[in-house]
Design an enzyme around this catalytic site. Structure first.
Site, short mmCIF file in Angstrom:
data_model
loop_
_atom_site.label_atom_id
_atom_site.label_comp_id
_atom_site.label_asym_id
_atom_site.label_seq_id
_atom_site.Cartn_x
_atom_site.Cartn_y
_atom_site.Cartn_z
N ALA A 286 0.45 -1.10 -0.04
CA ALA A 286 0.12 -0.16 0.33
C ALA A 286 0.99 1.74 -0.02
CB ALA A 286 -0.81 0.11 1.32
N GLU A 287 2.09 1.65 0.67
CA GLU A 287 2.69 2.27 1.33
C GLU A 287 4.33 1.83 1.40
OE1 GLU A 287 -0.71 4.44 1.87
OE2 GLU A 287 -0.25 3.09 2.91
N THR A 288 4.77 2.71 1.05
CA THR A 288 6.18 2.44 0.81
C THR A 288 6.78 3.88 0.88
OG1 THR A 288 6.85 0.90 -0.89
CG2 THR A 288 8.67 2.01 0.01
#
Length: 293
Positions: free
Chosen positions: A45-47
């Site tokens: 979903a996020e980095t």
């Protein structure tokens, strides 16, 4: 060049639960294009890319990417990254709480890390003042995009776009069983939201202090297991609607249907006549390695 990365599960203290997050701790020197490519490679979903701040107020700069775009702010990346940086000694440990400032795309924002026996036990982020926008959305089209009937939506509460750093659509449903029924169609949901929000945050109240939620995304990942930004928006929304008192802890359970149970704590404070959420949680590191850039 080799760069150090970690993967964590956030808003949980158990491995393989919560919301996965990748953190590249030495993100200086990477172009925006390369950071976006790495985020696609991570496919989470996020980095987060940790960089030196551009000024002297913040301890570090966090740049946050989905697989599609950079975000100015997001909850589980902030909670997870600072939990990790506290473990790594970037934040000096002391018994009790340490307050620091972080640089994000949404500005310079405070973070509080609670330590016990030299280890971080909880991270709290103060989000931006809540903004509210009326959602002029066809309820039937929204329900269909979520795989629900219009009767599943709670007509006693409005649909509303709320931001405490990033806009999400708050979608009240009548009961928890409606959450279990959701089978979203991301392209259809994207057409309904028309770029006005990052996700449809669907929720059902268990009682005044406990809510169950699902964060439905408009791209191929489909669903978020824990969404700190939307949790802050939800807390502000419930206060705004008279369903939650100021400074009263709200516990949000998310990710259950994904078999990645998450717990998010929210408290909403009033500052200068505005609603300001404080979102907190824990994290656990599950992976460490290097990537070539």
């Amino acid at each position: 060049m080799k760069r150090h990365f970690y993967q964590l599960d956030v808003f949980t203290d158990k491995p393989l639960a919560g919301n996965p997050l990748a953190v590249i701790t030495d993100g200086d020197g990477l172009t925006t294009r390369l950071m976006q490519a790495i985020a696609r490679e991570m496919n989470l979903a996020e980095t987060v890319f940790v960089q030196k701040p551009t000024g002297n107020r913040a301890l570090a700069r966090l740049r946050i990417f989905t697989t599609k775009t950079e975000l100015p702010l997001a909850g589980h990346p902030v909670i997870g990254t600072w939990f990790l940086l506290a473990q790594l000694g970037v934040v000096p440990a002391q018994e009790g709480s340490v307050h620091i400032l972080q640089q994000t795309g949404a500005g310079i924002l405070p973070v509080e890390i609670a330590f016990h026996d030299g280890r971080p036990v909880r991270v709290a982020m103060t989000q931006k003042q809540a903004e509210f926008r009326a959602a002029r959305i066809d309820r039937g089209a929204l329900a269909a995009a979520l795989g629900l009937s219009i009767r599943d939506l709670d007509s006693s509460l409005p649909l509303e776009f709320v931001s405490t750093g990033i806009f999400n659509l708050l979608v009240p449903v009548r009961r928890r069983s409606a959450l279990r029924k959701i089978e979203a169609n991301p392209p259809a949901l994207r057409r309904v939201l028309r770029d006005a929000a990052t996700m449809a945050y669907c929720f059902a109240a268990e009682n005044k202090n406990t809510v169950f939620a699902r964060g439905m995304l408009t791209w191929e990942i489909g669903e978020d297991a824990a969404t700190g930004s939307a949790a802050g928006s939800l807390g502000a929304y419930l206060v705004h609607q008279g369903r939650l008192k100021l400074a009263t802890p709200l516990e949000i359970h998310q990710g259950i249907e994904m078999r990645r149970p998450s717990r998010i704590r929210v408290e909403v404070l009033a500052q200068h006549g505005k609603l300001v959420p404080r979102v907190s949680g824990t994290a656990v590191t599950i992976m460490e390695g290097f990537l070539e850039s």
